[in-house]
Design a protein around this motif. Structure first.
Motif, PDB file in Angstrom:
ATOM      1  N   CYS A   3       0.846  -1.194   0.000  1.00 32.07           N
ATOM      2  CA  CYS A   3       0.000   0.000   0.000  1.00 32.07           C
ATOM      3  C   CYS A   3       0.882   1.245   0.000  1.00 32.07           C
ATOM      4  O   CYS A   3       1.818   1.360   0.802  1.00 32.07           O
ATOM      5  CB  CYS A   3      -0.912  -0.001   1.232  1.00 32.07           C
ATOM      6  SG  CYS A   3      -2.030   1.402   1.327  1.00 32.07           S
ATOM      7  N   GLU A   4       0.577   2.149  -0.905  1.00 32.11           N
ATOM      8  CA  GLU A   4       1.257   3.447  -0.968  1.00 32.11           C
ATOM      9  C   GLU A   4       0.211   4.533  -0.773  1.00 32.11           C
ATOM     10  O   GLU A   4      -0.742   4.639  -1.551  1.00 32.11           O
ATOM     11  CB  GLU A   4       1.955   3.627  -2.313  1.00 32.11           C
ATOM     12  CG  GLU A   4       2.668   4.970  -2.449  1.00 32.11           C
ATOM     13  CD  GLU A   4       3.316   5.147  -3.816  1.00 32.11           C
ATOM     14  OE1 GLU A   4       3.644   6.296  -4.165  1.00 32.11           O
ATOM     15  OE2 GLU A   4       3.470   4.136  -4.520  1.00 32.11           O
ATOM     16  N   LEU A   5       0.391   5.336   0.252  1.00 31.78           N
ATOM     17  CA  LEU A   5      -0.579   6.366   0.603  1.00 31.78           C
ATOM     18  C   LEU A   5       0.083   7.725   0.544  1.00 31.78           C
ATOM     19  O   LEU A   5       1.216   7.901   1.019  1.00 31.78           O
ATOM     20  CB  LEU A   5      -1.155   6.142   2.004  1.00 31.78           C
ATOM     21  CG  LEU A   5      -1.860   4.803   2.245  1.00 31.78           C
ATOM     22  CD1 LEU A   5      -0.941   3.859   2.988  1.00 31.78           C
ATOM     23  CD2 LEU A   5      -3.151   4.993   3.022  1.00 31.78           C
ATOM     24  N   LEU A  41      -4.558   2.781   9.376  1.00 31.51           N
ATOM     25  CA  LEU A  41      -3.639   1.659   9.164  1.00 31.51           C
ATOM     26  C   LEU A  41      -3.549   0.778  10.407  1.00 31.51           C
ATOM     27  O   LEU A  41      -3.475  -0.455  10.302  1.00 31.51           O
ATOM     28  CB  LEU A  41      -2.253   2.193   8.790  1.00 31.51           C
ATOM     29  CG  LEU A  41      -2.134   2.881   7.421  1.00 31.51           C
ATOM     30  CD1 LEU A  41      -0.741   3.449   7.235  1.00 31.51           C
ATOM     31  CD2 LEU A  41      -2.476   1.916   6.289  1.00 31.51           C
ATOM     32  N   ALA A  42      -3.560   1.394  11.586  1.00 36.30           N
ATOM     33  CA  ALA A  42      -3.507   0.600  12.815  1.00 36.30           C
ATOM     34  C   ALA A  42      -4.776  -0.220  12.997  1.00 36.30           C
ATOM     35  O   ALA A  42      -4.723  -1.367  13.472  1.00 36.30           O
ATOM     36  CB  ALA A  42      -3.284   1.520  14.013  1.00 36.30           C
ATOM     37  N   ARG A  43      -5.920   0.350  12.644  1.00 44.08           N
ATOM     38  CA  ARG A  43      -7.174  -0.402  12.754  1.00 44.08           C
ATOM     39  C   ARG A  43      -7.213  -1.577  11.785  1.00 44.08           C
ATOM     40  O   ARG A  43      -7.891  -2.572  12.042  1.00 44.08           O
ATOM     41  CB  ARG A  43      -8.358   0.533  12.488  1.00 44.08           C
ATOM     42  CG  ARG A  43      -8.603   1.550  13.595  1.00 44.08           C
ATOM     43  CD  ARG A  43      -9.550   2.638  13.133  1.00 44.08           C
ATOM     44  NE  ARG A  43     -10.838   2.099  12.748  1.00 44.08           N
ATOM     45  CZ  ARG A  43     -11.877   1.941  13.566  1.00 44.08           C
ATOM     46  NH1 ARG A  43     -11.759   2.287  14.829  1.00 44.08           N
ATOM     47  NH2 ARG A  43     -13.026   1.458  13.132  1.00 44.08           N
ATOM     48  N   LEU A  83       6.117   0.363   6.573  1.00 42.86           N
ATOM     49  CA  LEU A  83       7.507   0.139   6.173  1.00 42.86           C
ATOM     50  C   LEU A  83       8.340   1.402   6.330  1.00 42.86           C
ATOM     51  O   LEU A  83       9.375   1.396   6.993  1.00 42.86           O
ATOM     52  CB  LEU A  83       7.551  -0.352   4.723  1.00 42.86           C
ATOM     53  CG  LEU A  83       6.793  -1.660   4.441  1.00 42.86           C
ATOM     54  CD1 LEU A  83       6.856  -1.991   2.962  1.00 42.86           C
ATOM     55  CD2 LEU A  83       7.351  -2.795   5.278  1.00 42.86           C
ATOM     56  N   LYS A  84       7.900   2.485   5.734  1.00 42.37           N
ATOM     57  CA  LYS A  84       8.656   3.730   5.831  1.00 42.37           C
ATOM     58  C   LYS A  84       7.747   4.900   5.486  1.00 42.37           C
ATOM     59  O   LYS A  84       6.647   4.727   4.956  1.00 42.37           O
ATOM     60  CB  LYS A  84       9.879   3.712   4.911  1.00 42.37           C
ATOM     61  CG  LYS A  84       9.550   3.595   3.440  1.00 42.37           C
ATOM     62  CD  LYS A  84      10.815   3.623   2.601  1.00 42.37           C
ATOM     63  CE  LYS A  84      10.492   3.494   1.107  1.00 42.37           C
ATOM     64  NZ  LYS A  84      11.709   3.567   0.279  1.00 42.37           N
ATOM     65  N   GLU A  85       8.265   6.085   5.771  1.00 45.55           N
ATOM     66  CA  GLU A  85       7.531   7.325   5.516  1.00 45.55           C
ATOM     67  C   GLU A  85       8.483   8.323   4.890  1.00 45.55           C
ATOM     68  O   GLU A  85       9.607   8.507   5.367  1.00 45.55           O
ATOM     69  CB  GLU A  85       6.959   7.874   6.827  1.00 45.55           C
ATOM     70  CG  GLU A  85       6.302   9.238   6.706  1.00 45.55           C
ATOM     71  CD  GLU A  85       5.924   9.815   8.053  1.00 45.55           C
ATOM     72  OE1 GLU A  85       5.917  11.054   8.169  1.00 45.55           O
ATOM     73  OE2 GLU A  85       5.657   9.035   8.989  1.00 45.55           O
ATOM     74  N   GLU A  86       8.031   8.973   3.832  1.00 40.52           N
ATOM     75  CA  GLU A  86       8.855   9.948   3.127  1.00 40.52           C
ATOM     76  C   GLU A  86       8.048  11.216   2.885  1.00 40.52           C
ATOM     77  O   GLU A  86       6.830  11.172   2.739  1.00 40.52           O
ATOM     78  CB  GLU A  86       9.338   9.395   1.777  1.00 40.52           C
ATOM     79  CG  GLU A  86      10.277   8.209   1.888  1.00 40.52           C
ATOM     80  CD  GLU A  86      10.691   7.699   0.526  1.00 40.52           C
ATOM     81  OE1 GLU A  86      10.119   8.189  -0.485  1.00 40.52           O
ATOM     82  OE2 GLU A  86      11.568   6.810   0.467  1.00 40.52           O
ATOM     83  N   ALA A  90       3.299   0.717   3.278  1.00 32.25           N
ATOM     84  CA  ALA A  90       2.903  -0.251   4.300  1.00 32.25           C
ATOM     85  C   ALA A  90       2.385  -1.513   3.632  1.00 32.25           C
ATOM     86  O   ALA A  90       2.063  -1.526   2.435  1.00 32.25           O
ATOM     87  CB  ALA A  90       1.834   0.342   5.215  1.00 32.25           C
ATOM     88  N   TYR A  91       2.321  -2.578   4.443  1.00 24.91           N
ATOM     89  CA  TYR A  91       1.706  -3.835   4.034  1.00 24.91           C
ATOM     90  C   TYR A  91       0.363  -3.959   4.757  1.00 24.91           C
ATOM     91  O   TYR A  91       0.290  -3.813   5.983  1.00 24.91           O
ATOM     92  CB  TYR A  91       2.588  -5.026   4.390  1.00 24.91           C
ATOM     93  CG  TYR A  91       3.778  -5.211   3.478  1.00 24.91           C
ATOM     94  CD1 TYR A  91       3.623  -5.173   2.096  1.00 24.91           C
ATOM     95  CD2 TYR A  91       5.048  -5.447   3.997  1.00 24.91           C
ATOM     96  CE1 TYR A  91       4.711  -5.343   1.254  1.00 24.91           C
ATOM     97  CE2 TYR A  91       6.136  -5.622   3.165  1.00 24.91           C
ATOM     98  CZ  TYR A  91       5.959  -5.559   1.788  1.00 24.91           C
ATOM     99  OH  TYR A  91       7.043  -5.727   0.953  1.00 24.91           O
ATOM    100  N   VAL A  92      -0.692  -4.221   4.001  1.00 28.67           N
ATOM    101  CA  VAL A  92      -2.037  -4.355   4.561  1.00 28.67           C
ATOM    102  C   VAL A  92      -2.536  -5.763   4.270  1.00 28.67           C
ATOM    103  O   VAL A  92      -2.484  -6.204   3.113  1.00 28.67           O
ATOM    104  CB  VAL A  92      -3.003  -3.315   3.957  1.00 28.67           C
ATOM    105  CG1 VAL A  92      -4.387  -3.457   4.567  1.00 28.67           C
ATOM    106  CG2 VAL A  92      -2.477  -1.909   4.178  1.00 28.67           C
ATOM    107  N   PRO A  93      -3.026  -6.490   5.278  1.00 26.34           N
ATOM    108  CA  PRO A  93      -3.568  -7.831   5.012  1.00 26.34           C
ATOM    109  C   PRO A  93      -4.767  -7.765   4.067  1.00 26.34           C
ATOM    110  O   PRO A  93      -5.580  -6.833   4.128  1.00 26.34           O
ATOM    111  CB  PRO A  93      -3.971  -8.336   6.395  1.00 26.34           C
ATOM    112  CG  PRO A  93      -3.162  -7.531   7.349  1.00 26.34           C
ATOM    113  CD  PRO A  93      -2.996  -6.192   6.722  1.00 26.34           C
TER     114      PRO A  93
END
Length: 254
Positions: free
Chosen positions: A4-6, A20-22, A28-31, A43-46
């Motif tokens: 996931c790219e947000l 994302l926490a919910r 992974l990282k933030e830029e 991030a990785y989302v199930p």
């Protein structure tokens, strides 16, 4: 797992992390994009947690977040969905297994089975003590409601009697009138019948008092006038008596 790219601004960065926490995502990282106020989060989302993800993200960020989802890979959960305590240590820690909460793997399996209409093994009553406490609380609320309704029904005639007494007293003593002129509200007092009678008697009393004060000098001179009048009446009475006696004797009075 979905990659996931947000992209969002700093105002909605915290809201995006909450979403994302919910969804049990792993960041992974933030830029921060150069030359702008946008932040990019990877991030990785199930996949199982992705249902309704777009609506929730749009609701939390007011539509100010763009998302790109790409299937990345499979991952295995290091949890046993059918865990039952067997060893002495597990039995000592978890007991007979009734207090073991469902893990993530079991939740995913049950969610898939429910979505497909398959039966799910679950207890109808999991905590009987809590149910008894809830029933007691419900019974207590019901008792409170019955008592409050009873008090309201008893106090209703009293309120009606009080209103009738207030209306009667307002006709006898007076009422407060409200005058509204635009946005200005003022109150006026209108006397009742009893106060009107009292004011009329008070006005008559003041009138009599003023008349007495004005005629105070005449009342002081009244004894002399009465004395002169009495002397004149006595003198005239004596003269009439003498004249009558002379007429009886045949004499004339000049």
């Amino acid at each position: 797992m979905y990659f996931c790219e947000l992209n969002t601004t700093i105002e909605y960065l915290v809201a995006m992390y909450i979403v994302l926490a919910r969804r049990q995502a792993r960041v992974l990282k933030e830029e921060m994009q150069e030359g702008s106020s946008l932040f990019t989060v990877y991030a990785y989302v199930p996949v199982a947690e992705n249902f309704g993800f777009a609506n929730e993200r749009r609701r939390w960020t007011s539509g100010a977040c763009s998302t790109l989802l790409v299937f990345s890979h499979w991952e295995t959960l290091e949890e046993d969905p059918f865990f039952v305590p067997k060893t002495e240590e597990e039995i000592e820690e978890f007991g007979d297994g009734s207090s073991v909460l469902p893990n993530t793997a079991r939740k995913l399996i049950d969610a898939v089975r429910r979505r497909k209409g398959l039966p799910v093994e679950e207890k109808v009553v999991q905590h009987g003590i809590k149910r008894r406490q809830r029933s007691r609380a419900a019974l207590k609320r019901k008792r409170v409601k019955v008592i409050s309704d009873l008090l309201i029904s008893i106090s209703k005639p009293e309120r009606q009697e009080a209103r009738a007494k207030v209306r009667h007293d307002s006709l006898r003593l007076g009422i407060v009138g409200v005058i509204r002129a635009g946005t200005i509200i003022s109150e006026t007092w209108e006397d009742g019948e009893a106060l009107k009678d009292l004011n009329s008697h008070l006005g008559m009393f003041h009138y009599n008092r003023d008349s007495i004060v004005r005629n105070k000098g005449d009342y002081r001179a009244a004894p002399e006038i009465i004395e002169k009048t009495t002397i004149w009446k006595r003198k005239s009475f004596c003269e009439r008596g003498i004249a009558m006696n002379l007429r009886r004797e045949g004499l004339s009075v000049r």
